[in-house]
Design an enzyme around this catalytic site. Structure first.
Site, short mmCIF file in Angstrom:
data_model
loop_
_atom_site.label_atom_id
_atom_site.label_comp_id
_atom_site.label_asym_id
_atom_site.label_seq_id
_atom_site.Cartn_x
_atom_site.Cartn_y
_atom_site.Cartn_z
N ASP A 28 8.23 -3.54 -6.96
CA ASP A 28 6.78 -3.32 -7.06
C ASP A 28 6.55 -1.99 -7.78
O ASP A 28 6.56 -1.93 -9.01
CB ASP A 28 6.21 -3.35 -5.64
CG ASP A 28 4.70 -3.41 -5.61
OD1 ASP A 28 4.06 -3.10 -6.62
OD2 ASP A 28 4.13 -3.75 -4.55
N ARG A 54 7.71 -13.51 7.62
CA ARG A 54 9.03 -13.42 6.96
C ARG A 54 9.76 -14.75 7.04
O ARG A 54 10.61 -15.04 6.21
CB ARG A 54 9.89 -12.35 7.65
CG ARG A 54 9.41 -10.92 7.49
CD ARG A 54 10.49 -9.96 7.97
NE ARG A 54 10.03 -8.62 8.26
CZ ARG A 54 9.94 -7.64 7.35
NH1 ARG A 54 10.25 -7.87 6.10
NH2 ARG A 54 9.52 -6.43 7.71
N LYS A 71 7.49 -7.96 -9.79
CA LYS A 71 6.03 -8.02 -9.93
C LYS A 71 5.60 -7.55 -11.31
O LYS A 71 6.02 -6.46 -11.75
CB LYS A 71 5.36 -7.14 -8.88
CG LYS A 71 5.08 -7.87 -7.61
CD LYS A 71 4.04 -7.13 -6.79
CE LYS A 71 3.94 -7.78 -5.43
NZ LYS A 71 2.99 -7.10 -4.56
N PHE A 124 -0.12 -9.61 -3.60
CA PHE A 124 0.65 -9.34 -2.39
C PHE A 124 1.18 -10.67 -1.86
O PHE A 124 0.40 -11.58 -1.56
CB PHE A 124 -0.22 -8.66 -1.33
CG PHE A 124 0.58 -8.22 -0.13
CD1 PHE A 124 1.35 -7.08 -0.18
CD2 PHE A 124 0.57 -8.98 1.03
CE1 PHE A 124 2.11 -6.68 0.92
CE2 PHE A 124 1.32 -8.59 2.13
CZ PHE A 124 2.09 -7.43 2.07
C1 PRP Z 1 9.16 -3.52 0.67
C2 PRP Z 1 10.08 -4.50 -0.02
C3 PRP Z 1 10.89 -3.62 -0.95
C4 PRP Z 1 9.92 -2.50 -1.31
C5 PRP Z 1 9.42 -2.72 -2.70
O1 PRP Z 1 9.83 -2.98 1.76
O2 PRP Z 1 10.88 -5.20 0.90
O3 PRP Z 1 12.03 -3.08 -0.30
O4 PRP Z 1 8.88 -2.54 -0.33
O5 PRP Z 1 8.36 -1.85 -3.04
P1 PRP Z 1 8.43 -0.70 -4.14
O6 PRP Z 1 9.05 -1.26 -5.39
O7 PRP Z 1 6.97 -0.34 -4.33
O8 PRP Z 1 9.21 0.45 -3.57
P2 PRP Z 1 9.08 -2.38 3.07
O9 PRP Z 1 9.11 -0.89 3.02
O10 PRP Z 1 7.77 -3.06 3.23
O11 PRP Z 1 10.03 -2.77 4.24
P3 PRP Z 1 10.54 -4.22 4.71
O12 PRP Z 1 11.55 -4.66 3.68
O13 PRP Z 1 11.14 -3.96 6.05
O14 PRP Z 1 9.37 -5.16 4.79
#
Ligand code: PRP
Length: 181
Positions: free
Chosen positions: A102, A164, A130, A151
């Site tokens: 992201d 999940r 994304k 999202f």
């Molecule tokens: C989310 C997703 C990625 C990260 C991507 O993790 O699983 O690891 O964000 O976003 P970015 O490119 O903007 O850094 P999250 O912190 O939500 O934890 P999770 O995996 O436990 O849901």
């Protein structure tokens, strides 16, 4: 749970076919190298477990946890290390396995963390890229799908720790976010 879903972006079959393709590609590219797959919890766990079973060469995996989202639909500005790796990555051919790219801050953080430990090589494998302006300009080596800047939940991705366990990737109805925020 199904009544919360607005649309399915990627079906179970689409994901399975692509993951199989990624596994075949990695198996070919890393023949003789015994790669170490490093996955970022929690979101990547489903992708990792399916991908591992599509890799046909000897490989190992390790897990780490970082946090960036919380119960929100946008990533926050800081990445925090919650649980470090158990395995030594020195001289290993590392592939970072992520569910979604992201802002890029999470992969950037993991890459820096691993590069400091003298791996033989490091590549990245992301299921969902994304199509949005990424804050961190990072070369992704393996991409499952390019997806719109929405999202998404399912196949490991959550909203407030829920969804999940959906076997596909989908967008939730707007009222779900209004209800829980
Ligand atoms: C989310 C997703 C990625 C990260 C991507 O993790 O699983 O690891 O964000 O976003 P970015 O490119 O903007 O850094 P999250 O912190 O939500 O934890 P999770 O995996 O436990 O849901």
């Amino acid at each position: 749970m199904n009544s919360d879903i607005e649309k399915i972006l990627l079906s179970q079959d689409q994901i399975a076919t692509r993951v199989k393709g990624l596994g075949a590609q990695i198996s070919q590219d890393y023949a003789g190298k015994n790669p170490l797959l490093i996955s970022v919890l929690k979101g990547s766990i489903i992708f990792l477990s399916d991908l591992l079973r599509q890799i046909t060469i000897p490989c190992s995996f390790d897990l780490m946890t970082v946090s960036s989202y919380g119960k929100k639909t946008k990533s926050s500005s800081s990445v925090k290390l919650v649980m470090d790796l158990k395995q030594d990555v020195a001289n290993q051919h590392v592939i970072i396995i992520e569910d979604v790219f992201d802002s890029g801050r999470t992969i950037y953080y993991i890459l820096e963390h691993i590069k400091l430990r003298n791996p033989a090589s490091v590549k990245t494998c992301v299921l969902l890229n994304k199509l949005c302006p990424h804050e961190m300009n990072i070369q992704l080596d393996y991409i499952g799908f390019d997806i719109p800047n929405e999202f998404v939940v399912g196949y490991g991705l959550d909203y407030g720790e829920l969804y999940r366990n959906l076997p596909y990737v989908c967008v939730l109805k707007p009222e779900v976010y209004q209800k829980q925020s």
